[in-house]
Design a protein around this motif. Structure first.
Motif, PDB file in Angstrom:
ATOM      1  N   VAL A 279       0.875  -1.174   0.000  1.00 13.99           N
ATOM      2  CA  VAL A 279       0.000   0.000   0.000  1.00 13.99           C
ATOM      3  C   VAL A 279       0.909   1.218   0.000  1.00 13.99           C
ATOM      4  CG1 VAL A 279      -1.816   1.281   1.183  1.00 13.99           C
ATOM      5  CG2 VAL A 279      -1.766  -1.227   1.327  1.00 13.99           C
ATOM      6  N   ASP A 280       0.730   2.104  -0.975  1.00  9.91           N
ATOM      7  CA  ASP A 280       1.615   3.266  -1.046  1.00  9.91           C
ATOM      8  C   ASP A 280       1.058   4.435  -0.242  1.00  9.91           C
ATOM      9  OD1 ASP A 280      -0.309   4.597  -2.583  1.00  9.91           O
ATOM     10  OD2 ASP A 280       0.714   4.260  -4.476  1.00  9.91           O
ATOM     11  N   GLY A 281       1.901   5.457  -0.094  1.00 12.40           N
ATOM     12  CA  GLY A 281       1.532   6.592   0.738  1.00 12.40           C
ATOM     13  C   GLY A 281       0.369   7.405   0.219  1.00 12.40           C
ATOM     14  N   LEU A 282       0.095   7.321  -1.079  1.00  9.43           N
ATOM     15  CA  LEU A 282      -1.034   8.076  -1.619  1.00  9.43           C
ATOM     16  C   LEU A 282      -2.363   7.576  -1.062  1.00  9.43           C
ATOM     17  CD1 LEU A 282      -0.150   8.596  -5.396  1.00  9.43           C
ATOM     18  CD2 LEU A 282       0.120  10.189  -3.488  1.00  9.43           C
ATOM     19  N   ALA A 283      -2.443   6.309  -0.706  1.00  4.81           N
ATOM     20  CA  ALA A 283      -3.701   5.765  -0.190  1.00  4.81           C
ATOM     21  C   ALA A 283      -4.120   6.487   1.086  1.00  4.81           C
ATOM     22  CB  ALA A 283      -3.555   4.265   0.054  1.00  4.81           C
ATOM     23  N   MET A 284      -3.202   6.578   2.032  1.00  4.38           N
ATOM     24  CA  MET A 284      -3.511   7.278   3.280  1.00  4.38           C
ATOM     25  C   MET A 284      -3.687   8.771   3.036  1.00  4.38           C
ATOM     26  SD  MET A 284      -1.326   7.353   6.821  1.00  4.38           S
ATOM     27  CE  MET A 284      -1.760   8.439   8.182  1.00  4.38           C
ATOM     28  N   LEU A 285      -2.843   9.345   2.184  1.00  2.00           N
ATOM     29  CA  LEU A 285      -2.906  10.777   1.918  1.00  2.00           C
ATOM     30  C   LEU A 285      -4.258  11.168   1.338  1.00  2.00           C
ATOM     31  CD1 LEU A 285      -1.355  13.482   1.850  1.00  2.00           C
ATOM     32  CD2 LEU A 285      -0.686  12.912  -0.488  1.00  2.00           C
TER      33      LEU A 285
END
Length: 285
Positions: A249-255
């Motif tokens: 899961v990359d950081g864009l998901a949370m962002l």
């Protein structure tokens, strides 16, 4: 009244993708408003809040490093979830100038995991790297989802204090970050029915910061590797995890997830999530 706006504050701030996200949604919805980035040094935070409090066009701000905890003392009210986490990443101004702090990081972090979390598991374990503001939200969120937590930090005492405060029940562990850097010959048992997460909740690996040193012998088979760093989008952690066949899961998901919750608080309407694929492509340019 001048054009309504919200913004993101932090030190540094130039790398933030939040303006691109919120402006994308504002354009899709045809809302006449703006979203900006504002570089605020720690010593200037109180003055910044005082100036914005009287600005009727200012809907609020997202808060990033290093202000997520220090901003709390400057606000009029703290949402209970943010108070429990002990960190604020969203400040909302009411029409009469009162400022309320919220935390949308926890919900944003969990969003891409929801399909897994609705499944039953015999045991859930998360190895979390970092003990700062983002880690606080992640620890709180995962503890509420029944995870046993291992928090690794340069200062294991800080990790222990974080666990004692946010997840006082359960057999959680605090370790030195260096423990994950050296290889281990630990033989993981059968992971059937288990759910393992490895989360980088630190700025390690971000452009301009020290690299994250993690030996993958500490990552159980079948783990999901979750990166909250967004610059670069493809961090060495994600690249190596994908090379080894782990779910990532990359950081864009949370962002994007936390931004959507903040967007609705700022502008009064839900973010248009039907365009997530287009938004991700924009953010990857």
């Amino acid at each position: 009244m001048t054009q309504a706006y919200a913004e993101v504050i932090g030190d540094p701030i130039a790398q933030s993708k939040s303006p691109a996200i919120h402006r994308f949604w504002l354009a899709k919805l045809g809302i006449d408003a703006d979203y900006r980035a504002c570089h605020v040094l720690p010593e200037d935070l109180a003055d910044y809040i005082a100036r914005r409090r009287g600005d009727q066009s200012w809907r609020g701000c997202n808060v990033t490093m290093p202000h997520k905890q220090t901003v709390m003392a400057l606000l009029d009210a703290i949402d209970p979830a943010a108070a429990m986490i002990g960190a604020v990443n969203t400040v909302v101004r009411s029409a009469d100038g009162l400022l309320t702090g919220h935390n949308t990081d926890a919900a944003g972090f969990l969003e891409p995991l929801r399909a897994d979390l609705v499944q039953p598991h015999l045991y859930r374990m998360a190895r979390i790297i970092g003990a700062g503001g983002a880690a606080r939200a992640i620890v709180s969120a995962l503890a509420a989802q029944g995870f046993t937590l291992v928090v690794a930090a340069r200062d294991p005492g800080k990790a222990r204090a974080l666990l004692d405060e946010l997840a006082p029940s359960g057999e959680h562990h605090a370790v030195a970050l260096s423990q994950f850097a050296a290889p281990t010959d630990f033989a993981f048992d059968d992971r059937a029915g288990l759910y393992d997460l490895v989360v980088n909740a630190s700025p390690l690996g971000m452009a301009g910061h020290d690299p994250l040193v993690l030996d993958f012998s500490h990552v159980p088979p079948g783990s999901t590797v979750y990166e909250i760093v967004t610059n670069p989008r493809e961090t060495p952690l994600l690249a190596e995890a994908r090379r080894r066949g782990f779910t990532t899961v990359d950081g864009l998901a949370m962002l994007i997830g936390q931004a959507a919750a903040a967007f609705e608080k700022f502008f009064g309407v839900p973010a248009p999530r039907a365009y997530d694929t287009e938004l991700r492509a924009l953010l990857s340019e």
